[in-house]
Design a protein around this motif. Structure first.
Motif, mmCIF file in Angstrom:
data_model
loop_
_atom_site.group_PDB
_atom_site.id
_atom_site.type_symbol
_atom_site.label_atom_id
_atom_site.label_comp_id
_atom_site.label_asym_id
_atom_site.label_seq_id
_atom_site.Cartn_x
_atom_site.Cartn_y
_atom_site.Cartn_z
ATOM 1 N N LEU A 104 1.304 6.010 -7.227
ATOM 2 C CA LEU A 104 -0.003 6.678 -7.731
ATOM 3 C C LEU A 104 0.177 8.262 -7.579
ATOM 4 O O LEU A 104 -0.229 9.137 -8.385
ATOM 5 C CB LEU A 104 -1.270 6.217 -6.937
ATOM 6 C CG LEU A 104 -1.433 4.969 -7.276
ATOM 7 C CD1 LEU A 104 -2.608 4.472 -6.317
ATOM 8 C CD2 LEU A 104 -1.872 4.655 -8.582
ATOM 9 N N THR A 130 -5.490 7.433 -8.932
ATOM 10 C CA THR A 130 -5.940 7.267 -7.685
ATOM 11 C C THR A 130 -6.068 5.760 -7.744
ATOM 12 O O THR A 130 -5.955 4.881 -6.426
ATOM 13 C CB THR A 130 -7.432 7.550 -7.378
ATOM 14 O OG1 THR A 130 -8.318 7.216 -8.517
ATOM 15 C CG2 THR A 130 -7.498 8.985 -7.190
ATOM 16 N N THR A 131 -5.851 4.948 -8.595
ATOM 17 C CA THR A 131 -5.842 3.547 -8.766
ATOM 18 C C THR A 131 -4.733 3.187 -9.766
ATOM 19 O O THR A 131 -4.477 3.850 -10.653
ATOM 20 C CB THR A 131 -7.128 2.751 -9.233
ATOM 21 O OG1 THR A 131 -7.506 3.284 -10.404
ATOM 22 C CG2 THR A 131 -8.123 3.190 -8.139
ATOM 23 N N VAL A 178 0.780 -1.171 0.037
ATOM 24 C CA VAL A 178 -0.023 -0.158 0.033
ATOM 25 C C VAL A 178 1.022 1.438 0.063
ATOM 26 O O VAL A 178 0.530 2.106 -0.694
ATOM 27 C CB VAL A 178 -1.066 0.157 1.318
ATOM 28 C CG1 VAL A 178 -1.490 1.325 1.594
ATOM 29 C CG2 VAL A 178 -1.955 -1.096 0.800
ATOM 30 N N GLN A 200 -8.307 -2.178 -3.007
ATOM 31 C CA GLN A 200 -8.958 -0.952 -3.723
ATOM 32 C C GLN A 200 -8.033 -0.061 -4.506
ATOM 33 O O GLN A 200 -8.659 0.812 -4.925
ATOM 34 C CB GLN A 200 -9.881 -0.370 -2.459
ATOM 35 C CG GLN A 200 -11.170 -1.193 -2.051
ATOM 36 C CD GLN A 200 -11.872 -0.562 -0.935
ATOM 37 O OE1 GLN A 200 -11.372 0.084 -0.094
ATOM 38 N NE2 GLN A 200 -13.120 -0.692 -0.972
ATOM 39 N N LEU A 201 -6.798 -0.222 -4.196
ATOM 40 C CA LEU A 201 -5.940 0.567 -4.893
ATOM 41 C C LEU A 201 -5.528 0.085 -6.333
ATOM 42 O O LEU A 201 -5.085 0.807 -7.086
ATOM 43 C CB LEU A 201 -4.528 0.777 -4.241
ATOM 44 C CG LEU A 201 -4.549 1.392 -2.956
ATOM 45 C CD1 LEU A 201 -3.065 1.258 -2.091
ATOM 46 C CD2 LEU A 201 -4.806 3.121 -3.136
ATOM 47 N N GLU A 250 -7.715 -2.309 1.733
ATOM 48 C CA GLU A 250 -7.170 -1.141 1.396
ATOM 49 C C GLU A 250 -6.282 -1.561 0.153
ATOM 50 O O GLU A 250 -6.225 -0.748 -0.629
ATOM 51 C CB GLU A 250 -6.327 -0.835 2.448
ATOM 52 C CG GLU A 250 -5.637 0.704 2.168
ATOM 53 C CD GLU A 250 -4.525 1.146 3.572
ATOM 54 O OE1 GLU A 250 -4.199 2.415 3.492
ATOM 55 O OE2 GLU A 250 -4.432 0.398 4.357
ATOM 56 N N LEU A 251 -5.291 -2.536 0.001
ATOM 57 C CA LEU A 251 -4.597 -2.900 -0.983
ATOM 58 C C LEU A 251 -5.490 -3.048 -2.422
ATOM 59 O O LEU A 251 -5.331 -2.648 -3.290
ATOM 60 C CB LEU A 251 -3.673 -4.267 -0.651
ATOM 61 C CG LEU A 251 -3.036 -4.505 -1.828
ATOM 62 C CD1 LEU A 251 -1.975 -3.781 -2.340
ATOM 63 C CD2 LEU A 251 -2.334 -5.950 -1.267
ATOM 64 N N ILE A 273 2.634 1.631 -3.502
ATOM 65 C CA ILE A 273 1.470 1.831 -4.621
ATOM 66 C C ILE A 273 1.149 3.213 -4.569
ATOM 67 O O ILE A 273 1.060 4.018 -5.509
ATOM 68 C CB ILE A 273 0.223 0.763 -4.532
ATOM 69 C CG1 ILE A 273 0.894 -0.629 -4.969
ATOM 70 C CG2 ILE A 273 -0.667 1.120 -5.370
ATOM 71 C CD1 ILE A 273 -0.177 -1.681 -4.611
ATOM 72 N N ASN A 274 0.779 3.522 -3.259
ATOM 73 C CA ASN A 274 0.390 5.094 -2.880
ATOM 74 C C ASN A 274 1.382 6.043 -3.142
ATOM 75 O O ASN A 274 1.142 7.171 -3.900
ATOM 76 C CB ASN A 274 0.063 5.251 -1.566
ATOM 77 C CG ASN A 274 -1.631 4.916 -1.179
ATOM 78 O OD1 ASN A 274 -2.323 5.249 -2.152
ATOM 79 N ND2 ASN A 274 -1.716 4.517 -0.219
#
Length: 140
Positions: free
Chosen positions: A26, A32-33, A19, A56-57, A53-54, A22-23
């Motif tokens: 992003l 956002t994804t 997460v 949904q990314l 959370e993971l 990836i954030n």
């Protein structure tokens, strides 16, 4: 990422690590994804290595589950339920294409996900090697 295709191979990474990175990616891209053609589920589908959370990314078409289920009986039902609820189903709701759960073995621990009612409810398809002992080839 290569020639317009993307895959994420996670090894045994923990969701918090994935997460975070990836954030960061992003944020750098202003997105956002993360669109993916394939996502190799961490740690053979352990419930401890995948979370809401993971998932949904990711905007993912194919979830790769690599395990024979013999030792730890992976994939865990909780992990698969999370994939179906927060990953595959979310993808199928905004796409003309349904997500695929791709397994490298067709054994009882995996065959349970090849249930017609589950496939219809969550809009995914289950993919297995064509025959016992053969390899699964995924075209991105």
């Amino acid at each position: 990422e290569y020639e317009g295709k993307s895959a994420l191979f996670t090894g045994d990474a923990h969701p918090s690590t994935l997460v975070r990175h990836i954030n960061q990616l992003l944020g750098d891209r202003g997105e956002t994804t993360l669109p993916l053609d394939a996502f190799k589920i961490p740690h053979h589908g352990s419930k401890n290595n995948i979370n809401q959370e993971l998932l949904q990314l990711l905007d993912c078409k194919r979830y790769l589950i690599s395990t024979n289920g013999n030792y730890f009986h992976h994939p865990d039902k909780e992990a698969m339920a999370r994939i179906l609820k927060y990953g595959a189903y979310a993808f199928s709701r905004h796409s003309f294409e349904c997500s695929a759960l791709c397994f490298n073995y067709h054994k009882p621990a995996m065959a349970v996900w090849d249930d017609e009612d589950l496939r219809d409810l969550y809009g995914y398809r289950a993919v297995f090697p064509p025959e016992s002992g053969s390899s699964l080839v995924i075209d991105l």
